[in-house]
Scaffold this motif. Sequence first.
Motif, mmCIF file in Angstrom:
data_model
loop_
_atom_site.group_PDB
_atom_site.id
_atom_site.type_symbol
_atom_site.label_atom_id
_atom_site.label_comp_id
_atom_site.label_asym_id
_atom_site.label_seq_id
_atom_site.Cartn_x
_atom_site.Cartn_y
_atom_site.Cartn_z
ATOM 1 N N ASN A 154 -23.109 18.710 5.131
ATOM 2 C CA ASN A 154 -22.477 18.556 4.122
ATOM 3 C C ASN A 154 -22.223 19.932 3.645
ATOM 4 O O ASN A 154 -20.850 20.318 3.024
ATOM 5 N N TYR A 155 -22.764 20.807 3.834
ATOM 6 C CA TYR A 155 -22.670 22.238 3.346
ATOM 7 C C TYR A 155 -21.389 22.967 4.402
ATOM 8 O O TYR A 155 -20.471 23.383 3.720
ATOM 9 N N ALA A 210 -27.742 17.414 5.653
ATOM 10 C CA ALA A 210 -27.355 18.612 4.639
ATOM 11 C C ALA A 210 -26.566 19.605 5.059
ATOM 12 O O ALA A 210 -25.927 20.069 4.379
ATOM 13 N N HIS A 247 -15.066 27.058 3.854
ATOM 14 C CA HIS A 247 -15.693 28.490 4.638
ATOM 15 C C HIS A 247 -14.487 29.186 5.248
ATOM 16 O O HIS A 247 -14.861 30.140 5.815
ATOM 17 N N ILE A 298 -29.374 30.859 5.338
ATOM 18 C CA ILE A 298 -29.368 29.630 4.538
ATOM 19 C C ILE A 298 -30.077 28.418 5.187
ATOM 20 O O ILE A 298 -29.466 28.390 6.488
ATOM 21 N N PHE A 334 -31.579 24.765 6.385
ATOM 22 C CA PHE A 334 -31.224 23.423 6.310
ATOM 23 C C PHE A 334 -32.409 22.770 7.217
ATOM 24 O O PHE A 334 -32.531 23.123 8.480
ATOM 25 N N GLY A 390 -18.343 20.798 3.426
ATOM 26 C CA GLY A 390 -17.701 20.593 1.876
ATOM 27 C C GLY A 390 -17.571 19.277 1.571
ATOM 28 O O GLY A 390 -17.483 18.328 2.502
ATOM 29 N N ILE A 442 -26.633 30.340 9.298
ATOM 30 C CA ILE A 442 -27.000 29.190 8.797
ATOM 31 C C ILE A 442 -28.099 28.320 9.922
ATOM 32 O O ILE A 442 -27.597 28.461 10.978
#
Length: 146
Positions: free
Chosen positions: A44-45, A41, A56, A34, A36, A48, A8
């Motif tokens: 939020n990922y 954001a 996760h 991934i 960001f 959740g 991430i």
Amino acid sequence: MSNPVTIIMIEDDEGHARLIERNIRRSGVNNEIIPFTSGTAALNYLFGTDGTGLNHKGSALLILLDLNLPDTTGIDILKRVKENKYLKTTPVVVLTTTDDSHEIKRCYELGCNVYITKPVNYESFANAIRQLGLFFSVIQVPPAAI
């Protein structure tokens, strides 16, 4: 067999993000990255829709975190991740321009695993990221708490 590690990347400077991803790939790391560009954001990922981080559970994550984000601080993200029962074992690599000794100490106290100051010189920065990629290729990452 363990799940592959998902990286991430929380980095608001898109040029830095491209440089980071390109040089991680050059070091042979093919894991999913991934990206960001905002802390909101990313949070939020990570946490959740229900805000717990439960989504996760059992996933192997590694967070690359810039401290200087426009909407929230990297310190706040680090603190929330390390206080969360599902995400607290997730390795966090702080990758930032800040080289203030108090900030470095604070990050380690909050639970960051590695603190790297981004070199100003392009070649030095690219080389540092390639070395970081080599590091990623050999470390073991635990799954989020079960």
